[in-house]
Write an enzyme that holds these catalytic residues in place. Sequence first.
Site, PDB file in Angstrom:
ATOM      1  CB  SER A 127      -0.876  -0.010   1.262  1.00  0.00           C
ATOM      2  OG  SER A 127      -1.430   1.262   1.481  1.00  0.00           O
ATOM      3  CE1 TYR A 152      -3.245  -0.010   4.937  1.00  0.00           C
ATOM      4  CE2 TYR A 152      -3.901  -2.293   5.273  1.00  0.00           C
ATOM      5  CZ  TYR A 152      -3.587  -1.238   4.424  1.00  0.00           C
ATOM      6  OH  TYR A 152      -3.618  -1.423   3.063  1.00  0.00           O
ATOM      7  CE  LYS A 156      -1.356  -4.350   3.336  1.00  0.00           C
ATOM      8  NZ  LYS A 156      -1.596  -5.699   2.776  1.00  0.00           N
TER       9      LYS A 156
HETATM   10  C1  WQD Z   1      -9.495   9.052   1.314  1.00  0.00           C
HETATM   11  C2  WQD Z   1      -9.715  10.536   1.622  1.00  0.00           C
HETATM   12  C3  WQD Z   1     -10.131  11.005   3.929  1.00  0.00           C
HETATM   13  C4  WQD Z   1     -13.993   9.083   4.285  1.00  0.00           C
HETATM   14  C5  WQD Z   1      -6.752   3.935   3.056  1.00  0.00           C
HETATM   15  C6  WQD Z   1      -5.521   3.095   3.302  1.00  0.00           C
HETATM   16  C7  WQD Z   1      -4.964   2.611   1.985  1.00  0.00           C
HETATM   17  C8  WQD Z   1      -6.025   1.873   1.273  1.00  0.00           C
HETATM   18  C9  WQD Z   1      -7.236   2.782   1.042  1.00  0.00           C
HETATM   19  C10 WQD Z   1      -6.390  -0.485   1.485  1.00  0.00           C
HETATM   20  C11 WQD Z   1      -9.014  10.961   2.900  1.00  0.00           C
HETATM   21  C12 WQD Z   1     -11.328  11.368   3.066  1.00  0.00           C
HETATM   22  C13 WQD Z   1     -12.792   9.536   3.765  1.00  0.00           C
HETATM   23  C14 WQD Z   1     -14.988  10.020   4.668  1.00  0.00           C
HETATM   24  C15 WQD Z   1     -13.551  11.804   3.989  1.00  0.00           C
HETATM   25  N1  WQD Z   1      -6.377   0.728   2.034  1.00  0.00           N
HETATM   26  N2  WQD Z   1     -12.598  10.880   3.618  1.00  0.00           N
HETATM   27  N3  WQD Z   1     -14.731  11.359   4.498  1.00  0.00           N
HETATM   28  O1  WQD Z   1      -7.230   6.701   4.097  1.00  0.00           O
HETATM   29  O2  WQD Z   1      -6.479   7.498   1.778  1.00  0.00           O
HETATM   30  O3  WQD Z   1      -6.372   5.071   2.350  1.00  0.00           O
HETATM   31  O4  WQD Z   1      -7.701   3.214   2.315  1.00  0.00           O
HETATM   32  O5  WQD Z   1      -6.112  -0.820   0.374  1.00  0.00           O
HETATM   33  O6  WQD Z   1      -3.858   1.780   2.244  1.00  0.00           O
HETATM   34  O7  WQD Z   1      -4.527   3.907   3.916  1.00  0.00           O
HETATM   35  O8  WQD Z   1      -8.573   6.152   2.006  1.00  0.00           O
HETATM   36  O9  WQD Z   1     -10.926   6.415   1.334  1.00  0.00           O
HETATM   37  O10 WQD Z   1     -10.371   6.306   3.817  1.00  0.00           O
HETATM   38  O11 WQD Z   1      -9.794   8.329   2.508  1.00  0.00           O
HETATM   39  O12 WQD Z   1     -13.331  13.025   3.869  1.00  0.00           O
HETATM   40  O13 WQD Z   1     -16.107   9.669   5.163  1.00  0.00           O
HETATM   41  O14 WQD Z   1     -11.107  10.746   1.827  1.00  0.00           O
HETATM   42  O15 WQD Z   1      -9.920  11.986   4.926  1.00  0.00           O
HETATM   43  O16 WQD Z   1      -8.537  12.278   2.732  1.00  0.00           O
HETATM   44  P1  WQD Z   1      -7.126   6.469   2.628  1.00  0.00           P
HETATM   45  P2  WQD Z   1      -9.998   6.744   2.440  1.00  0.00           P
END
Ligand code: WQD
Length: 340
Positions: A127, A152, A156
């Site tokens: 990741s 998490y 990785k």
């Molecule tokens: C993306 C953006 C949030 C939800 C994680 C893991 C990565 C992969 C994908 C597995 C961020 C914003 C989110 C919400 C929001 N995991 N957001 N409101 O955290 O970038 O990555 O998931 O494969 O390894 O680290 O993904 O989709 O949670 O967030 O504003 O209700 O959307 O703050 O900026 P992330 P995400």
Amino acid sequence: MQTILVTGGAGYIGSHTLVELLQNTDFRVVSLDNFSNSLERSYERVQKICKRNFETICLDLCDKTRLYEALGQIGHIDGIIHFAAYKSVPESVKEPLLYYHNNLTSLNNLLSYAVDNGIKHFIFSSSCSVYGNADDLPVTEASPLKKAESPYGHTKQVGEEMISFVSQAYPAFSAVLLRYFNPVGAHLSGLLGELPLNRPNNLVPIITQTAVGKNALTVFGKDYPTRDGSCIRDYIHVSDIADAHVKALDYLLSGKNKTRCSIFNLGTGTGISVLEAIASFEKVSGKKLPYTIGGRRAGDVVSIYANNSLAKKELSWSPQYGIDDMMLSAWKWQQHLETE
Ligand code: WQD
């Protein structure tokens, strides 16, 4: 016929990779999953799309005895694609030992089996979270790894190092580490997609659930030092990720792996902000998305997106879908779920 074992094959990226393997190769495909974060019904969806059968094993990779028994019955395995792991950033912060046990014990058992049984080719689901808050963007595979922001992400980082040391200790063992950026979207058929078993943490399933009135989207922060104040990510279509796994298998099986443990970024190379992702969804769905602006979420990096030139060059891979395609496919999948 060569045999490929896919662990976590009932999961989001695993099931999409099963589709690409079954539709584009003549491998004998065996999927292993314990359904701790997926539904066995995903296999029916894969079969409906591919109209081709595959073998399945239900077991917990942390049970070494059962693992050796079950894999011993498969016969020789030519390659392993290892997806099976817990992947929720916020959950890992609350339950670090659950994540260290599940993600690392399972990997250790699988690597032990591979080494003990002469399995030469191993693809690991890693990741972009290994980069943390990168100093320079876009990140390349040589970008320094920062201290993990969550258990998490730490599993990785440790997993990558375990595999690297195994490839050094056992010359016949050859691995590819694929660093996914943000996998989103669903199979273009609309018959397969992300199936969060509980309340999702990731942005795109929350967007599509909000659009059907099953969730309430909060944008976690609009005061970041970015072009519109919201965080930037490199969203990549799950089918592009799946395609990269087929190409990485070919890279390994055809002996092109020069370093025995190669790392590739799987991103589009384009950074998209949260607000831009929302705007894309509204454009393709024709729906105005209600959301509120909230505070920042712990563990979020401000901005990250990939330099994907190495994967393009070495794997002959190139992402086919843009953010509008990703959002439309996610919306089509959510609408399909509403009919089930
Ligand atoms: C993306 C953006 C949030 C939800 C994680 C893991 C990565 C992969 C994908 C597995 C961020 C914003 C989110 C919400 C929001 N995991 N957001 N409101 O955290 O970038 O990555 O998931 O494969 O390894 O680290 O993904 O989709 O949670 O967030 O504003 O209700 O959307 O703050 O900026 P992330 P995400």
